[in-house]
Design an enzyme around this catalytic site. Structure first.
Site, PDB file in Angstrom:
ATOM      1  N   HIS A  29       8.777   7.615  -1.764  1.00  0.00           N
ATOM      2  CA  HIS A  29       8.063   8.885  -1.514  1.00  0.00           C
ATOM      3  C   HIS A  29       8.399   9.502  -0.143  1.00  0.00           C
ATOM      4  O   HIS A  29       7.535   9.803   0.669  1.00  0.00           O
ATOM      5  CB  HIS A  29       6.565   8.818  -1.817  1.00  0.00           C
ATOM      6  CG  HIS A  29       5.703   7.837  -1.077  1.00  0.00           C
ATOM      7  ND1 HIS A  29       5.733   7.657   0.279  1.00  0.00           N
ATOM      8  CD2 HIS A  29       4.725   7.012  -1.532  1.00  0.00           C
ATOM      9  CE1 HIS A  29       4.829   6.770   0.614  1.00  0.00           C
ATOM     10  NE2 HIS A  29       4.212   6.354  -0.453  1.00  0.00           N
ATOM     11  N   HIS A  83      -3.839  -3.081  -5.711  1.00  0.00           N
ATOM     12  CA  HIS A  83      -3.472  -1.740  -5.248  1.00  0.00           C
ATOM     13  C   HIS A  83      -2.827  -1.011  -6.420  1.00  0.00           C
ATOM     14  O   HIS A  83      -1.892  -1.526  -7.037  1.00  0.00           O
ATOM     15  CB  HIS A  83      -2.495  -1.874  -4.071  1.00  0.00           C
ATOM     16  CG  HIS A  83      -2.038  -0.583  -3.492  1.00  0.00           C
ATOM     17  ND1 HIS A  83      -2.744   0.593  -3.614  1.00  0.00           N
ATOM     18  CD2 HIS A  83      -0.928  -0.270  -2.762  1.00  0.00           C
ATOM     19  CE1 HIS A  83      -2.091   1.558  -2.979  1.00  0.00           C
ATOM     20  NE2 HIS A  83      -0.983   1.065  -2.469  1.00  0.00           N
ATOM     21  N   GLU A  85      -1.208   1.983  -6.530  1.00  0.00           N
ATOM     22  CA  GLU A  85      -0.080   2.907  -6.394  1.00  0.00           C
ATOM     23  C   GLU A  85       1.003   2.479  -7.393  1.00  0.00           C
ATOM     24  O   GLU A  85       1.185   1.280  -7.646  1.00  0.00           O
ATOM     25  CB  GLU A  85       0.455   2.899  -4.955  1.00  0.00           C
ATOM     26  CG  GLU A  85       1.441   4.039  -4.730  1.00  0.00           C
ATOM     27  CD  GLU A  85       1.760   4.333  -3.265  1.00  0.00           C
ATOM     28  OE1 GLU A  85       1.317   3.583  -2.369  1.00  0.00           O
ATOM     29  OE2 GLU A  85       2.467   5.333  -3.033  1.00  0.00           O
ATOM     30  N   ASP A  87       4.036   1.865  -7.521  1.00  0.00           N
ATOM     31  CA  ASP A  87       5.037   0.823  -7.274  1.00  0.00           C
ATOM     32  C   ASP A  87       4.487  -0.559  -7.623  1.00  0.00           C
ATOM     33  O   ASP A  87       5.250  -1.506  -7.823  1.00  0.00           O
ATOM     34  CB  ASP A  87       5.562   0.855  -5.823  1.00  0.00           C
ATOM     35  CG  ASP A  87       4.485   0.915  -4.775  1.00  0.00           C
ATOM     36  OD1 ASP A  87       3.433   1.522  -5.034  1.00  0.00           O
ATOM     37  OD2 ASP A  87       4.681   0.359  -3.679  1.00  0.00           O
ATOM     38  N   HIS A 148      -3.281   0.666   1.589  1.00  0.00           N
ATOM     39  CA  HIS A 148      -2.766   1.955   1.991  1.00  0.00           C
ATOM     40  C   HIS A 148      -3.412   3.130   1.264  1.00  0.00           C
ATOM     41  O   HIS A 148      -3.260   4.294   1.647  1.00  0.00           O
ATOM     42  CB  HIS A 148      -1.243   1.896   1.764  1.00  0.00           C
ATOM     43  CG  HIS A 148      -0.483   3.103   1.471  1.00  0.00           C
ATOM     44  ND1 HIS A 148       0.332   3.265   0.385  1.00  0.00           N
ATOM     45  CD2 HIS A 148      -0.382   4.253   2.188  1.00  0.00           C
ATOM     46  CE1 HIS A 148       0.923   4.425   0.430  1.00  0.00           C
ATOM     47  NE2 HIS A 148       0.513   5.058   1.495  1.00  0.00           N
ATOM     48  N   ASP A 167      -0.120  -3.963   0.225  1.00  0.00           N
ATOM     49  CA  ASP A 167       0.810  -3.305   1.157  1.00  0.00           C
ATOM     50  C   ASP A 167       0.752  -3.892   2.577  1.00  0.00           C
ATOM     51  O   ASP A 167       1.749  -3.850   3.308  1.00  0.00           O
ATOM     52  CB  ASP A 167       0.504  -1.805   1.251  1.00  0.00           C
ATOM     53  CG  ASP A 167       1.102  -1.011   0.089  1.00  0.00           C
ATOM     54  OD1 ASP A 167       1.908  -1.564  -0.670  1.00  0.00           O
ATOM     55  OD2 ASP A 167       0.747   0.174  -0.043  1.00  0.00           O
ATOM     56  N   TYR A 195       7.868   0.195   8.519  1.00  0.00           N
ATOM     57  CA  TYR A 195       6.869   0.260   7.442  1.00  0.00           C
ATOM     58  C   TYR A 195       5.507   0.668   8.008  1.00  0.00           C
ATOM     59  O   TYR A 195       4.832   1.555   7.472  1.00  0.00           O
ATOM     60  CB  TYR A 195       6.785  -1.106   6.757  1.00  0.00           C
ATOM     61  CG  TYR A 195       5.919  -1.125   5.534  1.00  0.00           C
ATOM     62  CD1 TYR A 195       6.429  -0.800   4.294  1.00  0.00           C
ATOM     63  CD2 TYR A 195       4.574  -1.480   5.622  1.00  0.00           C
ATOM     64  CE1 TYR A 195       5.628  -0.817   3.160  1.00  0.00           C
ATOM     65  CE2 TYR A 195       3.769  -1.506   4.506  1.00  0.00           C
ATOM     66  CZ  TYR A 195       4.300  -1.178   3.273  1.00  0.00           C
ATOM     67  OH  TYR A 195       3.499  -1.200   2.158  1.00  0.00           O
ATOM     68  N   HIS A 228       5.295  -6.173  -0.710  1.00  0.00           N
ATOM     69  CA  HIS A 228       6.669  -5.755  -0.405  1.00  0.00           C
ATOM     70  C   HIS A 228       7.266  -6.703   0.630  1.00  0.00           C
ATOM     71  O   HIS A 228       6.595  -7.067   1.598  1.00  0.00           O
ATOM     72  CB  HIS A 228       6.707  -4.353   0.217  1.00  0.00           C
ATOM     73  CG  HIS A 228       6.227  -3.255  -0.664  1.00  0.00           C
ATOM     74  ND1 HIS A 228       6.895  -2.837  -1.780  1.00  0.00           N
ATOM     75  CD2 HIS A 228       5.135  -2.453  -0.563  1.00  0.00           C
ATOM     76  CE1 HIS A 228       6.248  -1.833  -2.341  1.00  0.00           C
ATOM     77  NE2 HIS A 228       5.171  -1.580  -1.627  1.00  0.00           N
TER      78      HIS A 228
HETATM   79 FE1  FEO Z   1       0.878   1.828  -1.319  1.00  0.00          FE
HETATM   80 FE2  FEO Z   1       3.335  -0.379  -2.081  1.00  0.00          FE
HETATM   81  O1  FEO Z   1       2.146   0.998  -2.411  1.00  0.00           O
END
Ligand code: FEO
Length: 401
Positions: A29, A83, A85, A87, A148, A167, A195, A228
């Site tokens: 993004h 989470h 989101e 991803d 996040h 995250d 990050y 991640h």
């Molecule tokens: Fe806030 Fe890795 O997504």
């Protein structure tokens, strides 16, 4: 059982990594992910077999194959979405369809997001203080709102003392090892700071709140497993301290000079300014916006106490790439910055004024008035820029003492 040759990777006696490495992704993004990323998902083998988080939708076959390398996916009892989101949740509907779990858990906000994105229903909501028994061990939940997204939460498996931190404490880095202690520390430092700057800087105060609250939770964390990048099993203080340092945003004795240029006038000003900053004893990084994307520039902003931006005027506006970068940086709310605006123009000269206005909106302290030249800087103009650089560098050194 899947016939894909992806194996789960052991994390601890009862936890497996079942995620995916995305070696090719270069845009998250708007954030340039030069080293790719990974979508970490986890499998907990207890009386209640539990999956924690998922992967982007195209990686579902890989995730299912990794689960299948340990246990029949049909034996999964619980799915936890820390989470939502995409991803981490893009593959969730398929994972739920393939595993048919007894229960899916998410925060209250996560429940709403999963319903909005995928029409998922019948999710059990959990919040700070809640825990679920898996049999021999249990999982406790802690809300981490805005780290996040509003839905974010972390979960802790007490049997193996693993914190699944979504995250938080992560980075965009595709790497063959799953462990941070098997990766290059310089790469970890850069990517973790990048990050933080681009994903979490806006919520820096909440990060400090989370770090302050961790000891009181008495979790005895042995492994931090983010969604991640690599996992942390040694020297957890390294990543915790990096996060605290990044979140505190103290003045740093480092400078950024970021510029756009049309016919090299602003570039000459940038070089002259940087020369003065360097002469004052401050390390300086120049970023031509043709060669550095917004997330790389934000990474430099985060490590710089002095941020200078220069651009020409085009069509009565600052150069478009500068507008993009400043808009992005402003949204991430950097603190404790000396700011400086400069540029060149041929007709009307709005560019540097607009940069100065953006620095003002960021709360950057502009100790020197903006500086801009018509057409091409003279030798005198360049000397003035170097002098300004020296003054700003000296001012930064004072603030760092
Ligand atoms: Fe806030 Fe890795 O997504």
């Amino acid at each position: 059982m899947s016939n894909l040759c992806f194996d789960a990777v052991p994390v601890s006696p009862n936890v497996w990594w079942v995620g995916a490495r995305d070696w090719s992704v270069r845009n998250f993004h708007g954030y340039e992910t030069n080293r790719g990323s990974s979508y970490n998902a986890f499998l907990v083998i207890d009386e209640k077999v539990t999956v924690i988080d998922a992967v982007k939708a195209p990686f579902v076959p890989e995730m299912l194959a990794r689960i299948a390398s340990v246990i029949d996916p049909a034996k999964v009892d619980y799915v936890i979405s820390n989470h939502s989101e995409p991803d981490h949740s893009g593959g969730l509907p398929e994972i739920i369809a393939a595993t048919n779990p007894e229960k899916v858990f998410a925060s209250t906000a996560g429940t709403k997001t999963l319903a909005a994105y995928y029409g998922l229903e019948n999710i059990t909501t959990v919040k700070t203080g809640d825990s679920i028994s898996l049999g021999a061990g249990s999982i406790a939940f802690v809300d981490t709102k805005m780290l996040h997204w509003p839905d974010s939460m972390v979960s802790f498996y007490d049997r193996d003392k693993v914190l699944f931190s979504q995250d938080a404490f992560g980075m965009h880095l595709a790497a063959s090892p799953i462990w941070a202690d098997e990766c290059d520390t310089a790469v970890l430092d850069y990517e973790a700071r990048k990050y933080f700057a681009n994903i979490l800087n806006l919520q820096a105060d909440r990060v400090i709140g989370l770090l302050d609250s961790l000891p009181g939770l008495n979790l005895d964390i042995k492994i931090i497993a983010p969604d991640h990048g690599p996992l942390w099993r040694q020297d957890l203080e390294w990543i915790l301290n990096l996060y605290r340092d990044a979140a505190e945003q103290k003045y740093r004795k480092h400078a950024l000079v970021a510029f756009s240029t049309m016919w090299h006038s602003t570039e000459k000003l940038a070089f002259a300014l940087a020369e003065g900053i360097r002469a004052a004893g401050v390390e300086v990084q120049l970023c031509d916006l043709e060669a550095n994307d917004r997330s790389a520039v934000m990474t430099e902003v985060a490590r710089s106490g002095l941020i200078a931006f220069g651009a020409p005027t085009m069509n009565n506006q600052m150069f478009p790439k500068m507008a993009d970068v400043l808009n992005y940086i402003k949204g991430l709310r950097p603190k404790n910055k000396i700011g400086f605006a400069f540029g060149s123009y041929g007709w009307s000269g709005e560019g540097a004024k607009q940069i100065a206005a953006e620095l003002e909106a960021m709360g950057a302290e502009q100790l020197e008035p903006l500086f801009q030249v018509k057409y091409m800087p003279s030798a005198e103009d360049l000397c003035k820029m170097t002098e300004i650089g020296k003054k700003l560098g000296a001012a930064l050194i004072e603030r760092c003492q």
